[in-house]
Motif scaffolding. Structure first.
Motif, mmCIF file in Angstrom:
data_model
loop_
_atom_site.group_PDB
_atom_site.id
_atom_site.type_symbol
_atom_site.label_atom_id
_atom_site.label_comp_id
_atom_site.label_asym_id
_atom_site.label_seq_id
_atom_site.Cartn_x
_atom_site.Cartn_y
_atom_site.Cartn_z
ATOM 1 N N ASN A 37 0.815 -1.220 0.000
ATOM 2 C CA ASN A 37 0.000 0.000 0.000
ATOM 3 C C ASN A 37 0.845 1.266 0.000
ATOM 4 O OD1 ASN A 37 -2.201 -1.677 0.119
ATOM 5 N ND2 ASN A 37 -2.667 -1.275 2.247
ATOM 6 N N GLN A 38 2.065 1.158 -0.459
ATOM 7 C CA GLN A 38 2.984 2.291 -0.476
ATOM 8 C C GLN A 38 2.378 3.471 -1.245
ATOM 9 O OE1 GLN A 38 6.546 1.346 -2.597
ATOM 10 N NE2 GLN A 38 7.684 3.084 -1.775
ATOM 11 N N GLU A 39 2.639 4.681 -0.738
ATOM 12 C CA GLU A 39 2.173 5.874 -1.440
ATOM 13 C C GLU A 39 2.908 5.982 -2.766
ATOM 14 O OE1 GLU A 39 1.709 10.034 0.037
ATOM 15 O OE2 GLU A 39 1.268 8.979 1.913
ATOM 16 N N VAL A 40 2.157 6.148 -3.832
ATOM 17 C CA VAL A 40 2.739 6.266 -5.170
ATOM 18 C C VAL A 40 2.083 7.446 -5.888
ATOM 19 C CG1 VAL A 40 3.293 3.811 -5.430
ATOM 20 C CG2 VAL A 40 1.052 4.643 -6.131
ATOM 21 N N SER A 41 2.724 7.874 -6.965
ATOM 22 C CA SER A 41 2.119 8.924 -7.776
ATOM 23 C C SER A 41 1.310 8.268 -8.892
ATOM 24 C CB SER A 41 3.209 9.823 -8.372
ATOM 25 O OG SER A 41 3.982 9.096 -9.297
ATOM 26 N N LYS A 42 0.456 9.055 -9.510
ATOM 27 C CA LYS A 42 -0.344 8.535 -10.623
ATOM 28 C C LYS A 42 0.552 8.026 -11.751
ATOM 29 C CE LYS A 42 -4.867 10.665 -10.571
ATOM 30 N NZ LYS A 42 -5.840 11.449 -11.317
ATOM 31 N N ASP A 43 1.707 8.687 -11.934
ATOM 32 C CA ASP A 43 2.621 8.303 -13.012
ATOM 33 C C ASP A 43 3.182 6.896 -12.844
ATOM 34 O OD1 ASP A 43 2.244 10.822 -14.098
ATOM 35 O OD2 ASP A 43 4.029 11.669 -13.126
ATOM 36 N N ASN A 44 3.274 6.426 -11.593
ATOM 37 C CA ASN A 44 3.808 5.089 -11.332
ATOM 38 C C ASN A 44 2.771 3.987 -11.481
ATOM 39 O OD1 ASN A 44 6.304 6.215 -10.769
ATOM 40 N ND2 ASN A 44 5.955 6.251 -8.571
ATOM 41 N N CYS A 45 1.511 4.374 -11.593
ATOM 42 C CA CYS A 45 0.431 3.393 -11.698
ATOM 43 C C CYS A 45 0.199 3.001 -13.152
ATOM 44 C CB CYS A 45 -0.853 3.967 -11.103
ATOM 45 S SG CYS A 45 -0.739 4.291 -9.334
ATOM 46 N N LEU A 95 -23.598 -0.384 -13.043
ATOM 47 C CA LEU A 95 -22.819 -0.670 -14.252
ATOM 48 C C LEU A 95 -23.411 -1.849 -15.012
ATOM 49 C CD1 LEU A 95 -19.140 -0.283 -12.993
ATOM 50 C CD2 LEU A 95 -20.438 1.301 -14.409
ATOM 51 N N LYS A 96 -23.322 -1.759 -16.320
ATOM 52 C CA LYS A 96 -23.817 -2.829 -17.190
ATOM 53 C C LYS A 96 -22.642 -3.547 -17.825
ATOM 54 C CE LYS A 96 -27.985 -0.237 -18.371
ATOM 55 N NZ LYS A 96 -27.718 1.049 -17.784
ATOM 56 N N SER A 97 -22.873 -4.781 -18.188
ATOM 57 C CA SER A 97 -21.847 -5.547 -18.872
ATOM 58 C C SER A 97 -21.447 -4.839 -20.160
ATOM 59 C CB SER A 97 -22.385 -6.947 -19.182
ATOM 60 O OG SER A 97 -21.359 -7.749 -19.682
ATOM 61 N N ASN A 98 -20.163 -4.803 -20.422
ATOM 62 C CA ASN A 98 -19.531 -4.166 -21.590
ATOM 63 C C ASN A 98 -19.443 -2.648 -21.494
ATOM 64 O OD1 ASN A 98 -18.794 -6.505 -23.018
ATOM 65 N ND2 ASN A 98 -20.894 -6.727 -23.755
ATOM 66 N N ASP A 99 -19.737 -2.061 -20.335
ATOM 67 C CA ASP A 99 -19.475 -0.630 -20.145
ATOM 68 C C ASP A 99 -17.966 -0.407 -20.175
ATOM 69 O OD1 ASP A 99 -22.103 0.101 -19.903
ATOM 70 O OD2 ASP A 99 -22.046 0.488 -17.740
ATOM 71 N N GLU A 100 -17.539 0.682 -20.809
ATOM 72 C CA GLU A 100 -16.126 1.032 -20.851
ATOM 73 C C GLU A 100 -15.703 1.564 -19.483
ATOM 74 O OE1 GLU A 100 -13.915 0.806 -23.444
ATOM 75 O OE2 GLU A 100 -15.428 -0.075 -24.788
ATOM 76 N N ILE A 101 -14.579 1.071 -18.979
ATOM 77 C CA ILE A 101 -14.052 1.551 -17.701
ATOM 78 C C ILE A 101 -12.564 1.848 -17.841
ATOM 79 C CG2 ILE A 101 -15.779 0.380 -16.280
ATOM 80 C CD1 ILE A 101 -13.694 -1.768 -15.654
ATOM 81 N N ILE A 102 -12.102 2.737 -17.001
ATOM 82 C CA ILE A 102 -10.677 3.058 -16.933
ATOM 83 C C ILE A 102 -10.241 2.841 -15.488
ATOM 84 C CG2 ILE A 102 -8.914 4.832 -17.231
ATOM 85 C CD1 ILE A 102 -10.885 6.200 -19.207
ATOM 86 N N LEU A 103 -9.215 2.027 -15.308
ATOM 87 C CA LEU A 103 -8.712 1.696 -13.977
ATOM 88 C C LEU A 103 -7.270 2.160 -13.847
ATOM 89 C CD1 LEU A 103 -9.944 -2.016 -13.861
ATOM 90 C CD2 LEU A 103 -11.146 0.004 -13.009
ATOM 91 N N LEU A 104 -6.930 2.624 -12.669
ATOM 92 C CA LEU A 104 -5.550 2.941 -12.337
ATOM 93 C C LEU A 104 -5.122 1.901 -11.316
ATOM 94 C CD1 LEU A 104 -3.732 5.238 -13.300
ATOM 95 C CD2 LEU A 104 -4.335 6.502 -11.252
ATOM 96 N N ILE A 105 -4.077 1.158 -11.634
ATOM 97 C CA ILE A 105 -3.662 0.005 -10.835
ATOM 98 C C ILE A 105 -2.389 0.327 -10.063
ATOM 99 C CG2 ILE A 105 -3.065 -2.448 -10.905
ATOM 100 C CD1 ILE A 105 -5.921 -1.826 -11.886
ATOM 101 N N HIS A 106 -2.395 0.071 -8.750
ATOM 102 C CA HIS A 106 -1.220 0.273 -7.892
ATOM 103 C C HIS A 106 -0.108 -0.673 -8.336
ATOM 104 C CE1 HIS A 106 1.268 0.478 -4.298
ATOM 105 N NE2 HIS A 106 0.540 1.507 -3.883
ATOM 106 N N PRO A 107 1.123 -0.187 -8.480
ATOM 107 C CA PRO A 107 2.201 -1.031 -9.010
ATOM 108 C C PRO A 107 2.643 -2.161 -8.078
ATOM 109 C CG PRO A 107 3.074 1.093 -8.331
ATOM 110 C CD PRO A 107 1.583 1.180 -8.225
ATOM 111 N N ASN A 108 2.483 -2.016 -6.769
ATOM 112 C CA ASN A 108 2.965 -3.034 -5.836
ATOM 113 C C ASN A 108 1.926 -4.088 -5.481
ATOM 114 O OD1 ASN A 108 5.253 -1.477 -5.852
ATOM 115 N ND2 ASN A 108 4.974 -0.661 -3.807
ATOM 116 N N SER A 109 0.660 -3.702 -5.475
ATOM 117 C CA SER A 109 -0.370 -4.641 -5.029
ATOM 118 C C SER A 109 -1.320 -5.056 -6.143
ATOM 119 C CB SER A 109 -1.193 -4.012 -3.900
ATOM 120 O OG SER A 109 -1.870 -2.859 -4.373
ATOM 121 N N ASN A 110 -1.212 -4.411 -7.297
ATOM 122 C CA ASN A 110 -2.118 -4.669 -8.423
ATOM 123 C C ASN A 110 -3.574 -4.447 -8.046
ATOM 124 O OD1 ASN A 110 -0.076 -5.281 -10.306
ATOM 125 N ND2 ASN A 110 0.077 -7.346 -9.478
ATOM 126 N N SER A 111 -3.835 -3.556 -7.089
ATOM 127 C CA SER A 111 -5.208 -3.231 -6.730
ATOM 128 C C SER A 111 -5.602 -1.894 -7.354
ATOM 129 C CB SER A 111 -5.382 -3.197 -5.210
ATOM 130 O OG SER A 111 -4.558 -2.205 -4.648
#
Length: 153
Positions: A37-45, A95-111
């Motif tokens: 859960n380390q603090e990261v910047s958006k650029d690292n995600c 949300l409906k199936s096949n809705d477009e989503i954008i996720l930002l993923i933490h680099p250490n935990s993949n959450s």
């Protein structure tokens, strides 16, 4: 006159087992959670643009542990339980199936640390990082407690 029973002390093998378990859990809670859960910047995600398929709330003892987000091509991402609230659950249910989503993923935990669907931000990056940082602090104290338990063992 009553006889006073002596409390049985732990055997050497039980004491060693408690010591090892306490140190092991102390390390995970102290160092592991800090890394994940380390603090990261958006650029690292990692940015993931995909399609939403479904979600599953994973509970342990009636408490939300995490939410699994199933996406296109069998991809699965997770939202940490500390980020889950009634508003998020309500938005996920819309949300409906096949809705477009954008996720930002933490680099250490993949959450997931940011979640955007239909131009609506369901999880804000700054809020997520703050909540994960608070979780790190709580687990740090729990890790120290486990070290103390190991010493007492």
């Amino acid at each position: 006159m009553k006889k006073i029973k002596k409390k049985e002390s732990l055997s050497l093998s039980q004491s060693v087992l408690l010591l090892v378990i306490g140190i092991f859990l102390g390390c995970i809670f102290t160092f592991g959670v800090q890394h994940w859960n380390q603090e990261v910047s958006k650029d690292n995600c990692t940015i993931v643009e995909t399609k939403f398929i479904d979600y599953h709330i994973i509970k342990i003892h009636f408490k939300v542990q995490e939410v699994a987000i199933d996406c296109f091509e069998s991809e699965r991402y997770f939202i940490d339980g500390v980020l889950v609230n009634s508003e998020l659950k309500n938005n996920l249910s819309k949300l409906k199936s096949n809705d477009e989503i954008i996720l930002l993923i933490h680099p250490n935990s993949n959450s997931i640390v940011e979640f955007v669907a239909n131009n609506v931000t369901l999880i804000k990056f700054d809020d997520a990082i703050d909540k994960l940082s608070n979780e790190v602090t709580a687990f740090l104290y729990f890790g120290i407690f486990m070290y103390l338990c190991a010493l007492l063992g």
